[in-house]
Design an enzyme around this catalytic site. Structure first.
Site, PDB file in Angstrom:
ATOM      1  CB  CYS A   5      -1.090  -0.135   1.013  1.00 20.28           C
ATOM      2  SG  CYS A   5      -2.492   0.950   0.969  1.00 20.28           S
TER       3      CYS A   5
ATOM      4  CG  HIS B 150      -3.375  -3.872   3.404  1.00 19.47           C
ATOM      5  ND1 HIS B 150      -2.315  -3.204   4.098  1.00 19.47           N
ATOM      6  CD2 HIS B 150      -3.983  -2.992   2.674  1.00 19.47           C
ATOM      7  CE1 HIS B 150      -2.376  -1.723   3.848  1.00 19.47           C
ATOM      8  NE2 HIS B 150      -3.583  -1.518   3.030  1.00 19.47           N
TER       9      HIS B 150
ATOM     10  CD  GLU C 193      -0.151  -5.420   5.718  1.00 18.11           C
ATOM     11  OE1 GLU C 193      -0.097  -6.091   4.508  1.00 18.11           O
ATOM     12  OE2 GLU C 193      -0.695  -4.536   5.781  1.00 18.11           O
TER      13      GLU C 193
END
Lengths: 80, 224
Positions: free
Chosen positions: B87, B195, B197
């Site tokens: 990002c 994302h 994560e």
């Protein structure tokens, strides 16, 4: 001495903000408006006594390194 | 797998990155402040996390791309070290020149925040070996400036060289060629808008992202 840097998207790079502004202007009745491009103006206060050519070279360096992203943006420098 | 996470003022995915790296590697990632000059010796993978570094002033990632730590990040890349930018981290990597192109305002002008389907285009990278090419995975996106742009020549090179590991299925932001992520020429630097994560099997959004961290662990264990 002041420098004014105009940063805008290069021709051919789609400008969604400009397109939205243009669409809105035409909806508001400003039918004479064609393509709209949105950019930004950065004003820099420079120390006095700089040679204009030297000042321009320094500001160009600033544009290349930070003020503009030359992948998508072009810039113009105006000294005053 | 020795990892580090760079923290900028305005980073807000640094803790998620830390948790994902800790969960998969079993080792504590080093949190590195952007004003530090060094990344710890022996670091295998550096994460450049998402967020709004410097409030996105001027352009997303422009200020962070000139932070003191960036010289160390470039040196890590030159050594062939792995870097994962997510990002805002992807935006920062393009600003530093570690990855080509730029991330522009979403074509819709809207912030998009949702689960997004991605297709794995190249499972033969250090970041994607746990997936199969053609596999579809679901990873969250949350960004305002994820519209990937590069000139035609660059796009063709990325495609021809297998440097587009992920594409969107249902393009959320206007990205050229539906690009969700790209790698460097040596395959060690990956920037992506979604994302992974935030998708590691907790309460937060599925577990399809964990394969990326397992791939890295595998790549680094084989190389070690």
């Amino acid at each position: 001495m002041k420098a004014r840097v105009h940063v805008s998207l290069k021709p051919g790079v789609l400008d969604p903000q400009g397109k939205t502004v243009g669409d809105t202007l035409s909806r508001m009745g400003f039918s004479e408006v064609g393509e709209v491009r949105v950019g930004k103006v950065i004003e820099l206060e420079l120390e006095d006594g700089l040679e204009p050519s030297a000042a321009e070279a320094r500001v160009k360096d600033m544009c290349e390194k930070l003020l503009a992203n030359t992948v998508i943006e072009k810039y113009e420098i105006e000294l005053a | 797998m020795k990892s580090a996470v760079i923290v900028f003022p305005g980073s807000n995915c640094d803790r998620d990155a830390q948790m994902a790296l800790r969960k998969v590697s079993g080792q504590e990632p080093e949190m590195v402040w952007h004003k530090d000059a060094n990344i710890p010796n022996g670091t295998d993978i550096v994460m450049v996390p998402g967020g709004f570094s410097y409030g996105d002033h001027l352009r997303c990632g422009a200020m962070a791309g000139n932070s003191p730590i960036i010289d160390a990040l470039k040196a890590h890349a030159d050594r062939g070290g792995y870097i994962l930018g997510v990002c805002n981290g992807f935006q920062i990597l393009t600003e530093t020149g570690l990855l080509p192109g730029a991330l522009m305002r979403n074509a819709s002008l809207h912030f998009v925040c949702k689960q997004q389907t991605l297709r794995v285009e190249n499972a033969n990278t250090g970041f994607t070996s746990a997936y199969k090419s053609g596999q579809e995975i679901s990873i969250p996106v949350a960004h305002h400036d994820g519209n990937y742009f590069a000139d035609e020549k660059t796009l063709d090179t990325l495609e021809a060289d297998g440097r587009i590991p992920f594409k969107y299925v249902g393009n959320p932001n206007g990205s050229a060629k539906d690009i969700a992520g790209i790698t460097s020429a040596n395959g060690r630097v990956l920037g992506m808008m979604p994302h992974p994560e935030r998708a590691i099997g907790g309460h937060e959004g599925g577990s399809d992202g964990i394969g990326m961290f397992e791939s890295l662990l595998q790549a680094l264990t084989v190389n070690a």
